[in-house]
Design an enzyme around this catalytic site. Structure first.
Site, PDB file in Angstrom:
ATOM      1  N   ASN A   1       6.991  -0.749   8.235  1.00  0.00           N
ATOM      2  CA  ASN A   1       5.986  -0.202   9.148  1.00  0.00           C
ATOM      3  C   ASN A   1       4.552  -0.481   8.722  1.00  0.00           C
ATOM      4  O   ASN A   1       3.635  -0.406   9.529  1.00  0.00           O
ATOM      5  CB  ASN A   1       6.179   1.316   9.291  1.00  0.00           C
ATOM      6  CG  ASN A   1       6.121   2.031   7.952  1.00  0.00           C
ATOM      7  OD1 ASN A   1       6.670   1.540   6.953  1.00  0.00           O
ATOM      8  ND2 ASN A   1       5.459   3.161   7.904  1.00  0.00           N
TER       9      ASN A   1
ATOM     10  N   CYS B   1       2.711   8.634   6.577  1.00  0.00           N
ATOM     11  CA  CYS B   1       3.531   9.580   5.810  1.00  0.00           C
ATOM     12  C   CYS B   1       3.006   9.790   4.410  1.00  0.00           C
ATOM     13  O   CYS B   1       3.344  10.754   3.745  1.00  0.00           O
ATOM     14  CB  CYS B   1       4.965   9.082   5.753  1.00  0.00           C
ATOM     15  SG  CYS B   1       5.594   8.708   7.379  1.00  0.00           S
TER      16      CYS B   1
END
Lengths: 383, 383
Positions: free
Chosen positions: A152, A325
């Site tokens: 990602n 994250c």
């Protein structure tokens, strides 16, 4: 000034058609799937349908191979820890690529605290895993190897099929975190030899708070959420009907529209890459071609990613630096460091992840904002 | 024929005001709480607000004592296994009442497979836990004791405050599963001495797929879903923003409307109990007064609960027999057996759980349907 959202990898709006499809399950057509009356029956049917849509998206043999979870993080934890714990007779060696998501790495670290040996698989400067190293390190007591479908932060797509072949030669299990890839590019678990596959709902325009795990028949991860035995006992708890139905519809739409939408986004993406790379001292991270079609990522050297992000926010453009994250830790991205970048380079990264709201018309404004941001920050930088 | 839903304990529709409040987080106001740009900021704010609403509902000291999970089953697993695993230095003895939900009992059983001693606390014929037994069995190496606030099958409310006092005298932790009670009757974690409290969203008209766990400061359950460290590290994974915001709004509405709605439902409930008990050979299960105000449950002796349910379905009335979570096993309810009922009695149970759609006008039709159903089944029964 128009708001331009370029951070689909961090959070994705729910497709209005998904909401339209699933919202009836919030009120009118709700029911506990375990209930014997008519409301329960409707719920069970809706869940089977959603399972079927997910199975079709990744070419699973049967909808029975799909279980629903609360999201990709839970799927990763269950696949890795559950399968490793179940197969301790075979061995206690597990492996993951060094660029995995933190939920994969932390699951592996937890195992290593409990007597497992956790090996990290290196990647090259483009983020491609080292297949020779994989082959060399695999032994008969290796159980779970976790390699993401696509990363990602840098967009790189991994050689999953080749990895699966090596892993299966030693009798191991390949877990693939497809959070960034599922619904974006074609995945075929049977053809590619994937044993466990993590799928995120929100990353493909479905609701948050739901995810799925493909479990190849015969593999039985040890569950950690125990109760009424839902999801074939792998994950108990009353089913999140709205989330599950919504994820199913999102998977259906993704499969149907993937080819066309990829063509559209890749065209925008390629122009962005070309024009942003014209800014002096700018580098693309990840693989140039073997990458997600909607993904572009850069380093600018010696400026802070956080400053880039906040400056771009002034232009009403929302982008990311590193993974959402882990962004709050303000540490340099472990992914960029794994590519061989220095700390000061890894700090100054920018990730563009495109989606449905983006269009070619936005390109000049985005490029102008990036150019002005980088020039301003460089002029201010003491480095 | 009007559809009458009497199974709110199995599944509850989302309150339209909750959907109205939370739906903007599905599309417009979505963002990853970990993102540094403006969308992330809005998400963080919405989550803090929802946490505050939950804290207010149960009188927690601070919103920081609330974490969000994927639902009551996960909350129960985390509270029980996580706290027991973290406190093995104190001891490896755990306890639960015999009428707990299957997610509590299975969490305890899992511990007992891993070297813990799991004791079951008996209840009397009304379903009230035996406080003398609790006192007698508590030892210095008891860690987690799990007692539900109110039981979903028989409606009985447990003497939580008295249990907490006994448990704390031995230095143990009281976990309370308030799935059936939170949002329905007042709960005060500080006054009652609750250390860990499981709260369900859907049971109070919030979205499915989300729940909460109150964790008293100083208690640190060992997490099993690892990753980006969300929810203070107790439960990683990108936050389910729609679910969390919806649960917060549901908690706010529940607190505001609880007193009035309870009065309304209790009135209907009491009439139903009175009139249904007029059917020959019919018994109320659970405590007559110390019970959830919207809850009535019965046994009819020597007829099958499943037949009652399917017959009632013919009248367009949806009721439950036993807990939805265990109904598919078709075993006699462990809760009814714990009250001392025989297998054949425990099989023929009916649970009415009322909610917002119910009204006094429905009473005659419900009672008529129950009476005709029971008479028909008894006429057919070979027993």
């Amino acid at each position: 000034m128009e708001k331009i959202y370029l951070d689909y990898a961090s959070a994705t709006p729910v497709d209005p058609r998904v909401l339209e499809f699933a919202k009836r399950f919030l009120m009118k057509d709700m029911g506990n799937a375990s209930s014997l009356h008519s409301a329960g029956l409707g719920t069970r049917k809706a869940i089977v349908e959603a399972r079927t849509r997910i199975a079709e998206l990744i070419n699973a043999e049967s909808e029975n191979d799909i279980i629903f979870t609360s999201g990709a993080t839970e799927s990763n934890n269950l696949a890795i820890k559950g399968t490793a714990m179940r197969n301790t007779r075979k061995g206690k060696k597990v492996m993951a690529s060094v660029i995995e998501h933190i939920s994969v790495l932390n699951s592996m670290k937890e195992l290593s605290k409990n007597g497992f040996e956790f090996g990290m698989l290196p990647v090259d400067s483009m983020g491609i895993i080292d297949l020779d190293q994989l082959k060399e390190r695999l032994t008969d007591d290796t159980t779970v190897v976790s390699i993401m479908y696509a990363n990602n932060e840098i967009g790189t797509i991994e050689p999953i099929k080749a990895a699966a072949k090596l892993i299966h030669e030693k009798g191991g299990f390949l877990h693939v975190d497809a959070t960034a890839a599922a619904g974006k590019i074609p995945i075929d678990v049977q053809n590619e030899g994937i044993d466990l596959l993590t799928i995120s709902s929100n990353d493909m325009y479905g609701p948050q708070g739901v995810g799925a795990l493909y479990i190849k028949p015969g593999i039985k991860p040890q569950p950690f959420i125990l109760g009424g035995g839902q999801e074939r006992g792998f994950r108990s708890g009353t089913e999140n009907l709205f989330g599950i139905a919504g994820m199913g519809e999102a998977a259906r739409l993704a499969k149907e529209e993937m080819a066309e939408e990829n063509g559209r986004l890749q065209k925008i993406r390629d122009q962005l890459i070309e024009q942003i790379l014209e800014i002096e001292n700018t580098n693309l991270t990840g693989h140039r071609t073997q990458r997600l079609p909607h993904h572009a990522s850069f380093t600018f050297g010696r400026i802070e990613g956080e400053s880039i992000l906040l400056n771009m926010n002034q232009y009403n453009i929302q982008i990311a630096t590193g993974s959402a994250c882990t962004s709050r830790t303000l540490e340099a991205s472990h992914v960029l460091l794994a590519l061989g970048l220095k700390h000061e380079e890894a700090h100054g990264s920018m990730i563009i992840s495109l989606g449905k709201s983006n269009s070619e018309e936005q390109i000049p404004h985005i490029v102008k904002a990036v150019r002005e941001t980088i020039e301003r920050l460089r002029a201010m930088s003491p480095l």
